[in-house]
Design a protein around this motif. Structure first.
Motif, PDB file in Angstrom:
ATOM      1  N   LEU A  28       0.816  -1.208   0.000  1.00 59.87           N
ATOM      2  CA  LEU A  28       0.000   0.000   0.000  1.00 59.87           C
ATOM      3  C   LEU A  28       0.858   1.270   0.000  1.00 59.87           C
ATOM      4  O   LEU A  28       1.357   1.687   1.041  1.00 59.87           O
ATOM      5  CB  LEU A  28      -0.908  -0.010   1.230  1.00 59.87           C
ATOM      6  CG  LEU A  28      -1.933   1.118   1.345  1.00 59.87           C
ATOM      7  CD1 LEU A  28      -2.925   1.091   0.192  1.00 59.87           C
ATOM      8  CD2 LEU A  28      -2.671   1.024   2.678  1.00 59.87           C
ATOM      9  N   PRO A  29       1.005   1.941  -1.149  1.00 54.13           N
ATOM     10  CA  PRO A  29       1.739   3.206  -1.165  1.00 54.13           C
ATOM     11  C   PRO A  29       0.891   4.399  -0.728  1.00 54.13           C
ATOM     12  O   PRO A  29       1.449   5.441  -0.362  1.00 54.13           O
ATOM     13  CB  PRO A  29       2.159   3.350  -2.633  1.00 54.13           C
ATOM     14  CG  PRO A  29       1.118   2.606  -3.397  1.00 54.13           C
ATOM     15  CD  PRO A  29       0.695   1.461  -2.510  1.00 54.13           C
ATOM     16  N   SER A  30      -0.442   4.278  -0.783  1.00 56.77           N
ATOM     17  CA  SER A  30      -1.335   5.419  -0.527  1.00 56.77           C
ATOM     18  C   SER A  30      -2.329   5.080   0.583  1.00 56.77           C
ATOM     19  O   SER A  30      -3.502   4.811   0.328  1.00 56.77           O
ATOM     20  CB  SER A  30      -2.084   5.786  -1.808  1.00 56.77           C
ATOM     21  OG  SER A  30      -1.183   6.069  -2.857  1.00 56.77           O
ATOM     22  N   PRO A  31      -1.896   5.099   1.835  1.00 54.78           N
ATOM     23  CA  PRO A  31      -2.768   4.638   2.919  1.00 54.78           C
ATOM     24  C   PRO A  31      -4.005   5.492   3.134  1.00 54.78           C
ATOM     25  O   PRO A  31      -5.060   4.967   3.496  1.00 54.78           O
ATOM     26  CB  PRO A  31      -1.851   4.657   4.151  1.00 54.78           C
ATOM     27  CG  PRO A  31      -0.754   5.606   3.797  1.00 54.78           C
ATOM     28  CD  PRO A  31      -0.554   5.460   2.329  1.00 54.78           C
ATOM     29  N   LEU A  32      -3.915   6.801   2.928  1.00 54.86           N
ATOM     30  CA  LEU A  32      -5.084   7.643   3.175  1.00 54.86           C
ATOM     31  C   LEU A  32      -6.175   7.406   2.144  1.00 54.86           C
ATOM     32  O   LEU A  32      -7.368   7.504   2.464  1.00 54.86           O
ATOM     33  CB  LEU A  32      -4.668   9.112   3.216  1.00 54.86           C
ATOM     34  CG  LEU A  32      -3.826   9.495   4.439  1.00 54.86           C
ATOM     35  CD1 LEU A  32      -3.248  10.886   4.284  1.00 54.86           C
ATOM     36  CD2 LEU A  32      -4.644   9.388   5.728  1.00 54.86           C
ATOM     37  N   VAL A  33      -5.790   7.072   0.920  1.00 55.86           N
ATOM     38  CA  VAL A  33      -6.782   6.717  -0.099  1.00 55.86           C
ATOM     39  C   VAL A  33      -7.509   5.445   0.333  1.00 55.86           C
ATOM     40  O   VAL A  33      -8.751   5.360   0.297  1.00 55.86           O
ATOM     41  CB  VAL A  33      -6.115   6.514  -1.474  1.00 55.86           C
ATOM     42  CG1 VAL A  33      -7.136   6.004  -2.494  1.00 55.86           C
ATOM     43  CG2 VAL A  33      -5.484   7.807  -1.961  1.00 55.86           C
ATOM     44  N   PHE A  34      -6.732   4.445   0.756  1.00 58.39           N
ATOM     45  CA  PHE A  34      -7.350   3.187   1.186  1.00 58.39           C
ATOM     46  C   PHE A  34      -8.232   3.390   2.406  1.00 58.39           C
ATOM     47  O   PHE A  34      -9.340   2.826   2.489  1.00 58.39           O
ATOM     48  CB  PHE A  34      -6.276   2.144   1.476  1.00 58.39           C
ATOM     49  CG  PHE A  34      -6.842   0.870   2.059  1.00 58.39           C
ATOM     50  CD1 PHE A  34      -7.423  -0.082   1.243  1.00 58.39           C
ATOM     51  CD2 PHE A  34      -6.832   0.647   3.431  1.00 58.39           C
ATOM     52  CE1 PHE A  34      -7.982  -1.238   1.769  1.00 58.39           C
ATOM     53  CE2 PHE A  34      -7.381  -0.497   3.970  1.00 58.39           C
ATOM     54  CZ  PHE A  34      -7.955  -1.444   3.139  1.00 58.39           C
ATOM     55  N   LEU A  35      -7.783   4.177   3.370  1.00 54.78           N
ATOM     56  CA  LEU A  35      -8.569   4.352   4.589  1.00 54.78           C
ATOM     57  C   LEU A  35      -9.860   5.115   4.324  1.00 54.78           C
ATOM     58  O   LEU A  35     -10.871   4.881   5.012  1.00 54.78           O
ATOM     59  CB  LEU A  35      -7.733   5.056   5.658  1.00 54.78           C
ATOM     60  CG  LEU A  35      -6.598   4.216   6.247  1.00 54.78           C
ATOM     61  CD1 LEU A  35      -5.839   5.008   7.304  1.00 54.78           C
ATOM     62  CD2 LEU A  35      -7.109   2.904   6.838  1.00 54.78           C
ATOM     63  N   ALA A  36      -9.864   6.016   3.347  1.00 49.14           N
ATOM     64  CA  ALA A  36     -11.118   6.664   2.983  1.00 49.14           C
ATOM     65  C   ALA A  36     -12.109   5.632   2.446  1.00 49.14           C
ATOM     66  O   ALA A  36     -13.311   5.691   2.728  1.00 49.14           O
ATOM     67  CB  ALA A  36     -10.863   7.756   1.943  1.00 49.14           C
ATOM     68  N   HIS A  37     -11.593   4.676   1.663  1.00 46.57           N
ATOM     69  CA  HIS A  37     -12.436   3.589   1.165  1.00 46.57           C
ATOM     70  C   HIS A  37     -12.918   2.719   2.326  1.00 46.57           C
ATOM     71  O   HIS A  37     -14.108   2.371   2.399  1.00 46.57           O
ATOM     72  CB  HIS A  37     -11.621   2.751   0.173  1.00 46.57           C
ATOM     73  CG  HIS A  37     -12.291   1.498  -0.275  1.00 46.57           C
ATOM     74  ND1 HIS A  37     -13.404   1.492  -1.092  1.00 46.57           N
ATOM     75  CD2 HIS A  37     -12.007   0.185  -0.030  1.00 46.57           C
ATOM     76  CE1 HIS A  37     -13.778   0.240  -1.333  1.00 46.57           C
ATOM     77  NE2 HIS A  37     -12.949  -0.563  -0.700  1.00 46.57           N
TER      78      HIS A  37
END
Length: 345
Positions: A54-63
């Motif tokens: 996961l390079p983009s954790p904030l994108v994933f956490l928004a999901h």
């Protein structure tokens, strides 16, 4: 310290394509929420699938926020030296709003040297760069001028009060404490210059000491200790997956300088600070970890055992329903029915 609460941690290392890794991670977080676990942490890694997915954790956490309703969601960690601190602040604010204030922002200086050059950074400068960018990030979150008279929009509300710092060192513990931030401790640490069988508590307690000594008067300690925990219905099953995952993980730790004088599986379990087996066996093992007596939260992760997804789901259940109660730990949330998970709550 009171008994710690429970958190789930993932580096998204399932043996699957990226999209499937993200699907599995979401299902694991939903399972954790269903069984009352209070927080989920996700790690950030760039470029190397074997280190993290996961390079983009904030994108994933928004999901993840859109498919959960109560579990807190944290970055464990964002590698701040290779990020723009104002962009981190903006993305974190949006993710926090979308999650109804459930975001925790974990930060660190990073540990993979090859990830720095693509972002125009030299890993040798990471400590100084981290310190400078931390100041810039905190200024942004607190509504300060980020340049040319600009300030964050939307504003960060109290997100600046939900920052955590990860560290391997007493210096880092002091830095987290003086800011009044939470402290994130790793699941294992190389024992450079000491007996590799030195208990993890002996390595991490000095970090906690520095952290507590530096906390401002009246500040509440927040100490999360990450640990490798894999629980199965029988020990043979746990050992079967450990044989594969721990040997692979040991190679990575060797490259970081950790020594493994004994290559047997049982020795690797000890040397990598891994807790595995049946619920009773894992509860007994965790009870011997004295650092956990000082933690406010224990974040369990299956890495480096890295069992298949369905076994990770089972492990989450067993930890929440059997291991935590046996140790007197709180899961952190009230448990809910299966229909809530199925509805994406």
């Amino acid at each position: 310290m009171t008994a710690p609460t429970l958190a789930f941690f993932t580096r998204l290392l399932d043996d699957a394509a990226p999209r499937q890794r993200y699907t599995y991670a979401l299902e694991q977080i939903q399972r954790a929420e269903r069984h009352g676990i209070g927080r989920a942490w996700v790690a950030q890694h760039h470029f190397h699938a074997a280190e993290g997915g996961l390079p983009s954790p904030l994108v994933f956490l928004a999901h993840a926020a859109a498919h959960t309703s109560r579990i807190r969601l944290g970055t464990g960690i964002i590698t701040l030296p290779i990020e723009d601190p104002v962009r981190v602040a903006e993305d974190a604010v949006v993710a926090d709003l979308l999650s109804d204030g459930r975001l925790d922002l974990g930060l660190g200086s990073g540990g993979t040297p090859t990830s720095f050059p693509p972002f125009g950074q030299d890993v040798r400068d990471k400590t100084a760069v981290y310190d400078a960018k931390l100041v810039a990030l905190l200024n942004a979150l607190r509504g300060g001028d980020v340049g040319a008279g600009n300030a964050l929009y939307p504003d960060a509300a109290e997100l600046a009060d939900r920052i955590w710092q990860a560290t391997f060192s007493s210096f880092g513990g002091h830095r987290a404490g003086e800011h009044g931030h939470g402290l994130l401790l790793s699941r294992t640490q190389p024992r450079r210059g000491v007996d590799p069988y030195t208990p993890l508590a002996q390595v991490q307690d000095p970090i906690i000491d520095e952290y507590l000594a530096a906390l401002p008067e009246g500040a509440t300690p927040r100490i999360t200790a990450s640990r490798t925990v894999f629980v199965a219905d029988d020990r043979a099953e746990a050992l079967r997956f450990a044989e594969i995952g721990l040997r692979r993980g040991a190679e990575s730790l060797r490259r970081q300088g950790q020594e493994f004088p004994d290559d047997s599986l049982e020795a690797l379990i000890t040397l990598t600070d891994t807790h595995l087996g049946t619920p009773d066996e894992v509860a007994a093992s965790l009870a011997q970890d004295r650092t956990l007596d000082r933690a406010t939260e224990v974040a369990f992760q299956v890495h480096s055992v890295d069992a298949p997804h369905e076994h990770v789901l089972r492990s989450i259940e067993l930890i929440a329903d059997e291991v935590a109660p046996a140790l007197g730990w709180s899961t952190g949330l009230q448990t809910v029915g299966a229909h809530d998970e199925e509805a994406g709550a």
